[in-house]
Motif scaffolding. Sequence first.
Motif, PDB file in Angstrom:
ATOM      1  N   ASN A  19      34.934   9.507 -33.454  1.00 38.76           N
ATOM      2  CA  ASN A  19      33.351   9.806 -33.663  1.00 38.76           C
ATOM      3  C   ASN A  19      33.362  11.165 -34.044  1.00 38.76           C
ATOM      4  OD1 ASN A  19      32.064   7.146 -33.719  1.00 38.76           O
ATOM      5  ND2 ASN A  19      32.748   7.299 -31.409  1.00 38.76           N
ATOM      6  N   GLY A  20      34.347  12.092 -33.771  1.00 40.76           N
ATOM      7  CA  GLY A  20      34.216  13.427 -34.283  1.00 40.76           C
ATOM      8  C   GLY A  20      34.580  13.666 -35.858  1.00 40.76           C
ATOM      9  N   GLU A  21      33.529  14.278 -36.337  1.00 42.82           N
ATOM     10  CA  GLU A  21      33.267  14.537 -38.065  1.00 42.82           C
ATOM     11  C   GLU A  21      33.784  15.648 -38.534  1.00 42.82           C
ATOM     12  OE1 GLU A  21      29.256  13.951 -38.436  1.00 42.82           O
ATOM     13  OE2 GLU A  21      29.279  11.660 -37.932  1.00 42.82           O
ATOM     14  N   ALA A  22      34.558  15.640 -39.454  1.00 45.84           N
ATOM     15  CA  ALA A  22      35.002  16.445 -40.394  1.00 45.84           C
ATOM     16  C   ALA A  22      33.794  16.613 -41.429  1.00 45.84           C
ATOM     17  CB  ALA A  22      36.239  16.622 -40.799  1.00 45.84           C
ATOM     18  N   ASN A  23      33.129  17.788 -41.570  1.00 45.26           N
ATOM     19  CA  ASN A  23      31.927  18.034 -42.261  1.00 45.26           C
ATOM     20  C   ASN A  23      32.161  19.046 -43.635  1.00 45.26           C
ATOM     21  OD1 ASN A  23      29.721  16.070 -41.441  1.00 45.26           O
ATOM     22  ND2 ASN A  23      30.088  17.145 -39.478  1.00 45.26           N
ATOM     23  N   PHE A  24      31.856  18.825 -44.720  1.00 42.75           N
ATOM     24  CA  PHE A  24      31.923  19.567 -45.797  1.00 42.75           C
ATOM     25  C   PHE A  24      30.803  19.751 -46.566  1.00 42.75           C
ATOM     26  CE2 PHE A  24      36.028  17.494 -44.979  1.00 42.75           C
ATOM     27  CZ  PHE A  24      36.862  18.612 -44.838  1.00 42.75           C
ATOM     28  N   GLY A  25      30.469  20.912 -47.019  1.00 43.29           N
ATOM     29  CA  GLY A  25      29.121  21.194 -47.675  1.00 43.29           C
ATOM     30  C   GLY A  25      27.970  21.862 -46.743  1.00 43.29           C
ATOM     31  N   ASN A  26      27.243  22.802 -47.380  1.00 37.40           N
ATOM     32  CA  ASN A  26      26.129  23.278 -46.687  1.00 37.40           C
ATOM     33  C   ASN A  26      25.240  22.308 -45.775  1.00 37.40           C
ATOM     34  OD1 ASN A  26      26.987  25.708 -47.236  1.00 37.40           O
ATOM     35  ND2 ASN A  26      25.724  26.057 -48.850  1.00 37.40           N
TER      36      ASN A  26
END
Length: 208
Positions: A19-26
Motif C-alpha cells: 500500500n506504499g505508493e510511488a506517485n508522479f506528477g504535481n
Amino acid sequence: GIRATQNIDIGTHAYWADNGEANFGNGQDLQIYHNGSNSYINTKTGSLYYQYNGTNVALQTDTRLGFLDNKKASFGTSNDLEIYHDGSHSRIVNTHANAMSIQSNEIRFHDQSGNWEYLAEFKANDYCRLYYDNNIRIETKSDGVNFRGQSNNIHLYLRTNDGTSRGEVYANNSNQIGFLDETGNWSVNFDRGSDWYLTGHWLPNANN
C-alpha cells in the motif's frame, strides 16, 4: 515519505511496503503500488501511453485500452495472431500455418451501426443463415437448404465467374416455378395446376 522536485538516482533497488505508493506528477497524477494482493498502475490525469523506443504504441484512457494505427496486439510465441488497424482497415491476421478457429455454439455477425442488423449467424447443430439487408436469403436445414427471396418472388441466379448471366431458377406469387433464360424470359415454367410450358427446343443443339 520522500518528496523530490528533481531527479533521484537509485543505484539498484527501491522498495515500497504494501500500500506504499510511488506517485508522479504535481497532483500525484500517476500512482504505482501493491496492496498486498494485487499490483496497480493508476493514472488519474490524462491518458497512460505505452512507448517503445520513444514511439507511442498504445494508450489507456478512462474506459479502454487503445492501439494506435499499425500498432498490433500480438498473441503466440511467434506472433501467430495479430489484431490491428492500418489507418484504413481493421485486420485480424493468422500468420501461423494452421487454421484459425473460432469456437462458440452460436456466432452472429452484425453491421457496425449499432442497430444490430444481421449479416450472418451460425448455430451448432441447427442452422447457418446469410442475410441481405437484415432479411434471410440462405438458410441451411437438417434436410437441405432454404432459399428465400422477396415477399412475392424468388430468384436463384446462375452466373459465370465474370458475372455473366446464364439464366435463373424463378418462382413468383402466381405459383409458377421454372427457368428463365439469360434475358429474363421463361424457358420452362410450371403452374400449380397441370399446365407446363416449354419455350425453345426439347434438346440442346447448336441453335440454342
